[in-house]
Enzyme design. Structure first.
Site, mmCIF file in Angstrom:
data_model
loop_
_atom_site.group_PDB
_atom_site.id
_atom_site.type_symbol
_atom_site.label_atom_id
_atom_site.label_comp_id
_atom_site.label_asym_id
_atom_site.label_seq_id
_atom_site.Cartn_x
_atom_site.Cartn_y
_atom_site.Cartn_z
ATOM 1 N N GLU A 74 -15.780 -49.526 -13.088
ATOM 2 C CA GLU A 74 -16.657 -50.668 -13.381
ATOM 3 C C GLU A 74 -17.967 -50.579 -12.589
ATOM 4 O O GLU A 74 -17.979 -50.056 -11.483
ATOM 5 C CB GLU A 74 -15.976 -51.976 -12.944
ATOM 6 C CG GLU A 74 -14.733 -52.307 -13.707
ATOM 7 C CD GLU A 74 -14.036 -53.546 -13.137
ATOM 8 O OE1 GLU A 74 -14.578 -54.166 -12.194
ATOM 9 O OE2 GLU A 74 -12.961 -53.875 -13.639
ATOM 10 N N CYS B 252 -23.913 -53.211 -8.539
ATOM 11 C CA CYS B 252 -22.756 -52.948 -7.681
ATOM 12 C C CYS B 252 -22.037 -51.730 -8.257
ATOM 13 O O CYS B 252 -21.655 -51.719 -9.426
ATOM 14 C CB CYS B 252 -21.854 -54.180 -7.653
ATOM 15 S SG CYS B 252 -20.383 -53.922 -6.661
ATOM 16 N N CYS C 236 -8.075 -47.432 -5.727
ATOM 17 C CA CYS C 236 -8.341 -47.488 -4.287
ATOM 18 C C CYS C 236 -7.026 -47.369 -3.534
ATOM 19 O O CYS C 236 -6.010 -47.917 -3.953
ATOM 20 C CB CYS C 236 -9.040 -48.800 -3.923
ATOM 21 S SG CYS C 236 -9.497 -48.855 -2.166
ATOM 22 N N CYS D 247 -5.901 -53.649 -0.176
ATOM 23 C CA CYS D 247 -6.137 -55.026 0.287
ATOM 24 C C CYS D 247 -5.362 -55.959 -0.650
ATOM 25 O O CYS D 247 -5.407 -55.806 -1.875
ATOM 26 C CB CYS D 247 -7.630 -55.340 0.271
ATOM 27 S SG CYS D 247 -8.564 -54.233 1.336
ATOM 28 N N CYS E 291 -6.932 -57.744 -3.879
ATOM 29 C CA CYS E 291 -7.906 -56.990 -4.680
ATOM 30 C C CYS E 291 -7.255 -56.320 -5.886
ATOM 31 O O CYS E 291 -6.175 -55.729 -5.766
ATOM 32 C CB CYS E 291 -8.564 -55.944 -3.783
ATOM 33 S SG CYS E 291 -9.685 -54.863 -4.657
ATOM 34 N N GLY F 268 -13.051 -49.011 -5.116
ATOM 35 C CA GLY F 268 -12.873 -47.929 -4.147
ATOM 36 C C GLY F 268 -13.436 -48.268 -2.779
ATOM 37 O O GLY F 268 -14.213 -49.214 -2.630
ATOM 38 N N SER G 4 -20.903 -50.717 1.674
ATOM 39 C CA SER G 4 -19.880 -51.614 2.201
ATOM 40 C C SER G 4 -18.640 -50.811 2.607
ATOM 41 O O SER G 4 -18.358 -49.776 2.011
ATOM 42 C CB SER G 4 -19.531 -52.609 1.092
ATOM 43 O OG SER G 4 -18.307 -53.210 1.340
ATOM 44 N N LEU H 26 -15.056 -57.991 5.736
ATOM 45 C CA LEU H 26 -14.306 -58.462 6.905
ATOM 46 C C LEU H 26 -13.104 -59.331 6.498
ATOM 47 O O LEU H 26 -11.973 -59.005 6.790
ATOM 48 C CB LEU H 26 -15.252 -59.246 7.819
ATOM 49 C CG LEU H 26 -14.711 -59.584 9.183
ATOM 50 C CD1 LEU H 26 -14.601 -58.342 10.050
ATOM 51 C CD2 LEU H 26 -15.597 -60.616 9.887
ATOM 52 N N HIS H 27 -13.385 -60.427 5.841
ATOM 53 C CA HIS H 27 -12.379 -61.314 5.254
ATOM 54 C C HIS H 27 -11.389 -61.910 6.245
ATOM 55 O O HIS H 27 -10.406 -62.544 5.851
ATOM 56 C CB HIS H 27 -11.623 -60.623 4.105
ATOM 57 C CG HIS H 27 -12.521 -59.861 3.185
ATOM 58 N ND1 HIS H 27 -13.760 -60.320 2.803
ATOM 59 C CD2 HIS H 27 -12.383 -58.654 2.589
ATOM 60 C CE1 HIS H 27 -14.335 -59.434 2.010
ATOM 61 N NE2 HIS H 27 -13.533 -58.422 1.861
ATOM 62 N N ASN I 259 -12.252 -64.642 -6.400
ATOM 63 C CA ASN I 259 -12.098 -64.595 -7.854
ATOM 64 C C ASN I 259 -10.653 -64.251 -8.185
ATOM 65 O O ASN I 259 -10.143 -63.221 -7.741
ATOM 66 C CB ASN I 259 -13.028 -63.527 -8.456
ATOM 67 C CG ASN I 259 -14.455 -64.018 -8.530
ATOM 68 O OD1 ASN I 259 -14.725 -65.098 -9.054
ATOM 69 N ND2 ASN I 259 -15.382 -63.246 -7.980
ATOM 70 N N CYS J 24 -13.340 -57.620 -8.519
ATOM 71 C CA CYS J 24 -13.555 -56.176 -8.592
ATOM 72 C C CYS J 24 -12.294 -55.485 -9.108
ATOM 73 O O CYS J 24 -11.212 -55.676 -8.570
ATOM 74 C CB CYS J 24 -13.903 -55.702 -7.181
ATOM 75 S SG CYS J 24 -13.873 -53.951 -6.984
HETATM 76 S S1 SF4 Z 1 -11.245 -54.578 -1.263
HETATM 77 FE FE1 SF4 Z 1 -12.250 -52.554 -1.322
HETATM 78 S S2 SF4 Z 1 -11.064 -51.316 0.135
HETATM 79 FE FE2 SF4 Z 1 -9.793 -53.120 -0.305
HETATM 80 S S3 SF4 Z 1 -8.433 -52.449 -2.006
HETATM 81 FE FE3 SF4 Z 1 -10.265 -53.428 -2.918
HETATM 82 S S4 SF4 Z 1 -11.670 -51.726 -3.356
HETATM 83 FE FE4 SF4 Z 1 -10.139 -50.987 -1.863
#
Ligand code: SF4
Length: 378
Positions: free
Chosen positions: A83, A104, A111, A115, A118, A190, A222, A246-247, A321, A364
């Protein structure tokens, strides 16, 4: 890269000006085939086609329209999907004020960093993107706009599905269209710094005057926190901006949602960021996705503010999201605003992204995941 192409052309006994002609076709006119380079002799075009593949990204699906966030789902030569997201001009987010757009960009298929919130990592990591696949995202979006933008309306719900296997057509005009994108954020699918060499090579091409001509200060890389690569980036001569996903501002919170923190904890990450700043004198951005019940409590603002002050960083708050199949939800607007206000009370420069992308699989990796699952079912 220019020097690699120049060496190849020299070995073919071709004059140096041919290199500039080819680069112009690739980066200014953004053609999709060697055969379109009409000021090159036909035998040279055939030779180039035999030696180098010029595979362009194929549009599978597009969501959003010109006044909103637009998400492009591309198919690569091996069938993998990635994407890219085109974000309307918004000087508050990244870089300097601009009437142009921010793209972006993805750097990997899937990935490996997992996380918890995600969509990109849900089906694991497949491979790194090649240099031309990273650069190709910018070219493909610009080509798409040159050929399709006039037909677009301001309808945010618009969805386009590309004809099967249809490459994005090259612009018809002989004149290069002005550059549409002049800000890049490398935070798509990624972990960018896990594909360090290909990414940096692609960014040099996008930055070079003979290439994309996008200023290094308008390119933000990033990372979820790969401390050794941050230190490596600090040594790079180009002045890219750095954003940390960071989150969570404590190890306790980050460990819950970001496995990378068990490898490089906050102390290690902070030290790498300080090293980067000592060498680069660049303001770092801390990305903070607000997730209800996970990291949105007001008590989190104190360590976050301390970190922001220590790193002289600004904070971008991003309401979560929703990702299909995951339990996380975004906090209410009141909670988001209260979190922002608490940070401001601690004298932190912070923004809250009041984005419009929530309705279009904006998380994402979500559009890719949805499309791959639909294809698997059919
Ligand atoms: S937030 Fe970034 S590093 Fe974490 S799983 Fe998603 S794409 Fe990968």
């Amino acid at each position: 890269m220019r020097d690699e192409l120049a060496a190849q052309f020299k070995s073919w006994n071709l004059p140096a000006y041919r290199v500039d002609q080819v680069l112009k076709w690739l980066h200014e006119k953004r053609v999709a085939a060697w055969s379109e380079m009409t000021n090159l002799p036909k035998p040279l075009r055939d030779q180039l086609a035999g030696q180098f593949s010029l595979h362009t990204l194929e549009l599978v699906r597009k969501q959003g329209s010109r006044d909103t966030t637009q998400k492009f789902l591309w198919k690569l030569a091996d069938g993998a999907m990635i994407e890219s997201v085109l974000i309307p001009a918004n000087p508050a987010l990244y870089g300097e004020a601009s009437d142009r757009l921010t793209l972006c960009v993805s750097t990997q298929v899937g990935c490996a960093y997992g996380c918890k919130f995600c969509a990109s990592g849900l089906d694991g990591w497949k491979r790194n993107l090649r240099v031309e696949e990273i650069v190709g995202q910018i070219h493909a979006v610009e080509r798409w706009h040159e050929t399709n933008a006039e037909r677009e309306t301001g309808n945010a719900e618009q969805e386009t599905t590309g004809a099967p296997d249809a490459p994005v057509a090259a612009p018809r005009s002989a004149l290069p269209a002005p550059r549409l994108i002049n800000n890049l954020v490398i935070m798509g699918m990624g972990e960018p710094l896990a594909n360090y060499d290909n990414l940096l090579k692609a960014l040099r091409i996008l930055n070079a005057p003979w290439g994309g001509g996008i200023g290094a200060r308008k390119i933000t890389i990033s990372t979820s926190g790969l401390a050794p690569q941050i230190r490596k980036l600090a040594e790079d001569p180009l002045q890219f901006r750095l954003a940390i996903s960071l989150h969570g501002a404590t190890d306790e919170t980050r460990n819950k949602i970001m496995p990378v923190n068990r490898r490089y904890n906050l102390a290690e990450l902070t030290s790498a960021c300080e090293d980067y700043q000592r060498k680069r004198d660049r303001m770092i951005t801390l990305e903070y996705i607000l997730i209800a019940g996970v990291n949105d409590a007001l008590r989190e603002t104190k360590p976050l503010a301390a970190l922001a002050h220590r790193l002289n960083a600004k904070v971008n708050l991003i309401p979560y999201n929703k990702v299909d199949g995951l339990q996380w939800v975004r906090p209410t607007e009141d909670v988001q605003e209260a979190f922002l206000a608490a940070l401001e009370k601690h004298d932190v420069t912070a923004t809250l992204r009041r984005e419009k992308g929530h309705d279009i699989d904006a998380a994402c990796g979500q559009l890719r995941l949805k499309t791959e699952r639909e294809l698997a079912q059919s």
